[in-house]
Enzyme design. Sequence first.
Site, short mmCIF file in Angstrom:
data_model
loop_
_atom_site.label_atom_id
_atom_site.label_comp_id
_atom_site.label_asym_id
_atom_site.label_seq_id
_atom_site.Cartn_x
_atom_site.Cartn_y
_atom_site.Cartn_z
N ASP A 1 0.83 -1.21 0.00
CA ASP A 1 0.00 0.00 0.00
C ASP A 1 0.86 1.26 0.00
OD1 ASP A 1 -3.08 -1.03 0.92
OD2 ASP A 1 -1.40 -2.34 1.42
N TYR B 1 -1.84 3.94 -6.39
CA TYR B 1 -3.07 4.62 -6.03
C TYR B 1 -3.51 5.59 -7.12
CZ TYR B 1 -3.34 2.56 -1.41
OH TYR B 1 -3.47 1.67 -0.38
N ASN C 1 -6.58 -3.97 -4.63
CA ASN C 1 -7.85 -3.46 -5.13
C ASN C 1 -7.68 -2.15 -5.90
OD1 ASN C 1 -7.31 -2.74 -2.24
ND2 ASN C 1 -8.92 -1.25 -2.64
N HIS D 1 -11.48 -3.19 6.69
CA HIS D 1 -11.51 -4.33 5.78
C HIS D 1 -11.73 -5.65 6.50
CE1 HIS D 1 -10.26 -1.49 2.77
NE2 HIS D 1 -9.13 -1.25 3.40
N VAL E 1 -4.91 -3.44 4.81
CA VAL E 1 -5.15 -2.72 6.05
C VAL E 1 -3.94 -1.82 6.32
CG1 VAL E 1 -5.51 -2.91 8.54
CG2 VAL E 1 -6.56 -4.57 6.98
N HIS E 2 -4.18 -0.54 6.49
CA HIS E 2 -3.09 0.43 6.58
C HIS E 2 -2.56 0.50 8.01
CE1 HIS E 2 -5.18 2.41 2.90
NE2 HIS E 2 -4.58 1.27 2.61
#
Length: 434
Positions: A148, A178, A208, A302, A330-331
């Site tokens: 991420d 992103y 995603n 999530h 998950v950040h």
Amino acid sequence: MKLFGLFLSFTLLFLCPFISQADVPELSRQPPRPIVFVHNDRSKSDPQQVHISLAGKDHMRVTFITEDNKVESVVEYGKQPGKYDGKATGECTSYKYFFYKSGKIHHVKIGPLQANTTYYYRCGGNGPEFSFKTPPSTFPVEFAIVGDLGQTEWTAATLSHINSQDYDVFLLPGDLSYADTHQPLWDSFGRLVEPLASKRPWMVTEGNHEIEFFPIIEHTTFKSYNARWLMPHTESFSTSNLYYSFDVAGVHTVMLGSYTDFDCESDQYQWLQADLAKVDRKTTPWVVVLLHAPWYNTNEAHEGEGESMREAMESLLFNARVDVVFSGHVHAYERFKRVYNNKADPCGPIHITIGDGGNREGLALSFKKPPSPLSEFRESSFGHGRLKVMDGKRAHWSWHRNNDSNSLLADEVWLDSLSTSSSCWPSSRSNDEL
């Protein structure tokens, strides 16, 4: 037309949070950070967005983009600066996304290469010289791992911390740029990561934010990702760029796709089953898996999104005695015990969520309370991880928290390879036979 295109780009960027396929309830997160857009400062014929990836035994794939379509898909390389005794020709592609048209995307496979060796190379017969170091063929070997990423000031700090210490291979379990349909952000991301990605192989899988489905306008999913980040799926007998595997030293790494079919009738399931069955734990004592949506997660963000994939595939990983599973999405950072089927199991893999690269959405701050007994460490901070595999038996995992100009060691654990645990294998496959 230019004004309309600019208006459309900002419109898509504004709409992307509403068309994402990963919508979740409102979460407590840090305020979003602005995107750091890296502009192109090179000529149209000069290569940009250069990155490398492993491409089968003793080979590397060099990817670069040019705005000039006349530039050839060639890479010259050698062991001394400016002296190239090797040359390879590859393939090229491009794509359109509504009004956007990509540059010429070149993929060139070079080799055979010697292990643990620095090579100097030039792309397209023009432009600056780059260099990379091949991974070692024997232990120890070190992986830098983070998911991420995005492209913010947080991202820049993470990349700076990763680059401050040497490593052999970079692993990214999904959510790269992103861009979210705003295609120029793919170009900016490529320029942002080039200083690292041109020097060490970057092995990625999709998240995603790579889907980029847009109603009416674009129905082809992963169009940008597949064009720009070609991974060794054909070299590992996969039919899709969304899942593949590769070997480094004595570590077999499997990259899975959370957003393509994974049920027992799917191509991915059948491929994974065959891929794991071929691993010889005598010569390859470590097996590591990366995917995007975590199978185990105690954060409110999530929650449960990886459950269907876990139910479909977890037994394959357990029966193969996979050592570690890394995920993103998950950040935050979280490390679990060895686990199987929602229970602690000494023969199951350790699950680690490492979706803390620095993306614009900020951190997922809300962990469920009380904490699960399966979760050993969890924290909502940006950072990155390092897996240093010392030999066929032991590896050291460390998580480094971003703290402004410093990278602080916040969590660490020593791992024992399941290949050495006789109690985790049927009697017909005793430790002596591994």
